[in-house]
Motif scaffolding. Structure first.
Motif, PDB file in Angstrom:
ATOM      1  N   GLY A   1      -5.995   5.602  -3.258  1.00 17.31           N
ATOM      2  CA  GLY A   1      -7.316   4.983  -3.106  1.00 17.31           C
ATOM      3  C   GLY A   1      -7.706   4.896  -1.637  1.00 17.31           C
ATOM      4  O   GLY A   1      -8.855   5.160  -1.258  1.00 17.31           O
TER       5      GLY A   1
ATOM      6  N   ASP B   1      -8.616   8.359  -0.380  1.00 14.42           N
ATOM      7  CA  ASP B   1      -9.960   8.712  -0.885  1.00 14.42           C
ATOM      8  C   ASP B   1     -11.049   7.981  -0.098  1.00 14.42           C
ATOM      9  O   ASP B   1     -12.032   8.584   0.327  1.00 14.42           O
ATOM     10  N   GLY B   2     -10.861   6.680   0.064  1.00 18.16           N
ATOM     11  CA  GLY B   2     -11.866   5.866   0.751  1.00 18.16           C
ATOM     12  C   GLY B   2     -12.075   6.350   2.180  1.00 18.16           C
ATOM     13  O   GLY B   2     -13.207   6.542   2.627  1.00 18.16           O
TER      14      GLY B   2
ATOM     15  N   ASP C   1      -1.119   4.666  -6.460  1.00 17.24           N
ATOM     16  CA  ASP C   1      -2.548   4.465  -6.732  1.00 17.24           C
ATOM     17  C   ASP C   1      -3.253   3.840  -5.540  1.00 17.24           C
ATOM     18  O   ASP C   1      -4.349   4.232  -5.152  1.00 17.24           O
ATOM     19  N   ARG C   2      -2.594   2.850  -4.961  1.00 13.51           N
ATOM     20  CA  ARG C   2      -3.226   2.180  -3.813  1.00 13.51           C
ATOM     21  C   ARG C   2      -3.341   3.139  -2.633  1.00 13.51           C
ATOM     22  O   ARG C   2      -4.387   3.230  -1.989  1.00 13.51           O
TER      23      ARG C   2
ATOM     24  N   ASP D   1      -9.113   0.060  -3.142  1.00 14.29           N
ATOM     25  CA  ASP D   1      -9.925   0.856  -4.053  1.00 14.29           C
ATOM     26  C   ASP D   1     -10.819   1.808  -3.247  1.00 14.29           C
ATOM     27  O   ASP D   1     -11.562   1.375  -2.362  1.00 14.29           O
ATOM     28  N   GLY D   2     -10.729   3.103  -3.564  1.00 12.26           N
ATOM     29  CA  GLY D   2     -11.432   4.129  -2.784  1.00 12.26           C
ATOM     30  C   GLY D   2     -12.914   3.849  -2.621  1.00 12.26           C
ATOM     31  O   GLY D   2     -13.454   3.939  -1.519  1.00 12.26           O
ATOM     32  N   SER D   3     -13.587   3.492  -3.715  1.00  9.63           N
ATOM     33  CA  SER D   3     -15.048   3.336  -3.598  1.00  9.63           C
ATOM     34  C   SER D   3     -15.412   2.081  -2.811  1.00  9.63           C
ATOM     35  O   SER D   3     -16.393   2.085  -2.077  1.00  9.63           O
ATOM     36  N   ARG D   4     -14.619   1.038  -2.956  1.00 10.49           N
ATOM     37  CA  ARG D   4     -14.911  -0.174  -2.151  1.00 10.49           C
ATOM     38  C   ARG D   4     -14.725   0.110  -0.666  1.00 10.49           C
ATOM     39  O   ARG D   4     -15.513  -0.307   0.181  1.00 10.49           O
TER      40      ARG D   4
ATOM     41  N   ASN E   1       0.807  -1.216   0.000  1.00  7.77           N
ATOM     42  CA  ASN E   1       0.000   0.000   0.000  1.00  7.77           C
ATOM     43  C   ASN E   1       0.844   1.272   0.000  1.00  7.77           C
ATOM     44  O   ASN E   1       0.506   2.232  -0.688  1.00  7.77           O
TER      45      ASN E   1
ATOM     46  N   ASP F   1      -5.663  -7.216  -0.322  1.00  5.49           N
ATOM     47  CA  ASP F   1      -6.348  -8.124  -1.249  1.00  5.49           C
ATOM     48  C   ASP F   1      -6.497  -9.526  -0.678  1.00  5.49           C
ATOM     49  O   ASP F   1      -7.237 -10.341  -1.199  1.00  5.49           O
TER      50      ASP F   1
ATOM     51  N   GLY G   1      -9.419  -4.470  -0.328  1.00  6.10           N
ATOM     52  CA  GLY G   1      -8.352  -3.995  -1.203  1.00  6.10           C
ATOM     53  C   GLY G   1      -8.062  -2.526  -0.956  1.00  6.10           C
ATOM     54  O   GLY G   1      -8.287  -2.006   0.153  1.00  6.10           O
TER      55      GLY G   1
END
Ligand code: UD1
Ligand code: UDP
Length: 353
Positions: free
Chosen positions: A216, A219-220, A212-213, A316-319, A207, A297, A314
């Motif tokens: 994310g 963001d999340g 990107d990770r 990913d921001g939205s998840r 991470n 993950d 994971g």
């Protein structure tokens, strides 16, 4: 027995705390600190607040590449083992300090004991996965927290003798929970004296070393409609600065320095939710009935997922955002990792090692 315990990183000081207590008076323990972690808030604070014997040696190895760090630990540990002639070398978990201790002990007459054996993420890109597999195959005695870990070891055909004891981290937590809640004032200091907050930790290489990770994750976590407290690992803080993400993160989240174990347990006990990529924090959340969202993950602590107390999302921001928006605790909780009496079992096993 004359036991030489090798520790070096934050979670190992915490795991060593109940084990040292159980060894005391029964065995003779010499603690060696590799110096892998050296900041006061990643190291010194745990020796101050927990009842761990002062290390007889601090090898002062510090940070570096995997090979450089592990190699320097090995050279120094070899000297220490020459001087101390232990009967047993005790290593914990899956860090480079674990591997170095295991590699040096394996070629000596001392018996190598690995606490937290048999855990696997199945992800060979993780440095810790190599450390676990190599250490388990070098060990003479494997202390596994669960039956599933025992089965993994049998399937892999390890040579050492395997014992199932439960998780020593559960022992540690039970020792300090009451004291942590009596002593720590961190929640009120931060102005969050209710359960309406998320506690988050991030430090896993996958991470921090990937913009990107990490982006994310920021963001999340930023999408949450309540305070998100992040005691920040220095590795993560550096990465946020490097990627130009620190200012945004600092505006959206309550970023604080890493905290001691008592403060951390107090924060964890009060939190409505935990979001983490830590191995230790996933199960501490479980022990304290705090639902957990794991920003990885895969996990080694699969049973926490199976019973619904932990969710893998994971990076990913939205998840992450969706998982954090839906706080619900399952109605029941199985006892997965023993009964908080793992450390006395370890002391017994060592007597016969
Ligand atoms: C290590 C372990 C990881 C464990 C974690 C616990 C390995 C391969 N990784 O990761 O399994 O989950 O400890 O926290 O053994 N740093 C400081 N001060 C310190 C220590 C580290 O600033 O006292 C910074 C340095 O920039 C260093 C970076 O953190 O390069 C990484 O430190 P390192 O010990 O290599 O790994 P961790 O990410 O802490
Ligand atoms: N911890 C702590 N202070 C913090 C963050 C974590 O005392 O600011 C403790 C936490 O309670 C757990 C351990 O550190 O016992 C977990 O360590 P970490 O997440 O660094 O490593 P991992 O378990 O992933 O190897």
């Amino acid at each position: 027995k004359r036991v030489l315990s090798v520790v070096g990183a934050r979670p190992q000081f915490i795991k060593a705390f109940p084990v040292s207590k159980a060894l005391s008076g029964v065995h003779e323990e010499v603690v060696v600190h590799t110096g892998q972690h050296y900041d006061t808030m990643l190291s010194g604070v745990f020796f101050e607040e927990l009842d761990i014997p002062e290390p007889a040696y601090n090898l002062g190895v510090g940070s570096g590449s995997h090979a450089d760090q592990t190699g320097r630990m090995m050279i120094e540990l070899d000297r220490v083992m020459d001087a101390e002639s232990p009967d047993v070398v005790l290593v914990y978990g899956d860090t480079n300090s674990t591997l170095a201790g295991a590699l040096v002990a394996a070629k000596r007459s001392a018996s190598l004991v690995h606490i937290e054996a048999g855990l696997r993420s199945g992800n060979r890109a993780m440095p810790e996965e190599h450390n676990r597999i190599a250490t388990d195959h070098l060990a003479d005695v494997l202390i596994a927290p669960t039956e599933r870990a025992v089965e993994t070891l049998r399937t892999e055909g390890v040579d050492g003798e395997v014992h199932e004891t439960g998780d020593v981290m559960y022992d540690a937590l039970l020792y300090v929970r009451k004291r942590a809640n009596e002593i720590s004032t961190l929640r009120s200091d931060l102005g969050i004296d209710s359960t309406e907050y998320v506690l988050a930790t991030i430090h896993r290489a996958a991470n921090t070393d990937d913009r990107d990770r990490l982006g994310g994750i920021v963001d999340g976590l930023s999408s949450v409609d309540m305070p998100v407290v992040v005691p920040i690992h220095p590795r993560t803080e550096r990465a946020l600065h490097e990627y130009g993400l620190f200012e945004t993160a600092n505006e959206q989240l309550t970023i604080i320095d890493p905290v001691g174990y008592l403060d951390f347990v107090h924060l964890l006990d009060g939190a409505g939710l935990v979001a983490t990529d830590s191995g230790g924090v996933q199960r501490e959340a479980f022990y304290l009935d705090t639902p957990c969202v794991t920003m990885r993950d895969e996990t080694e602590w699969v049973q926490t997922i199976d019973c619904g107390w932990n969710t893998l999302v994971g990076a990913d921001g939205s998840r992450i955002s969706r998982a954090l928006a839906r706080i619900d605790s399952p109605a029941t909780k199985p006892q997965l990792y023993g009964n908080g009496q793992a450390a006395p079992r370890v002391a017994e096993v060592i007597a016969n090692a």
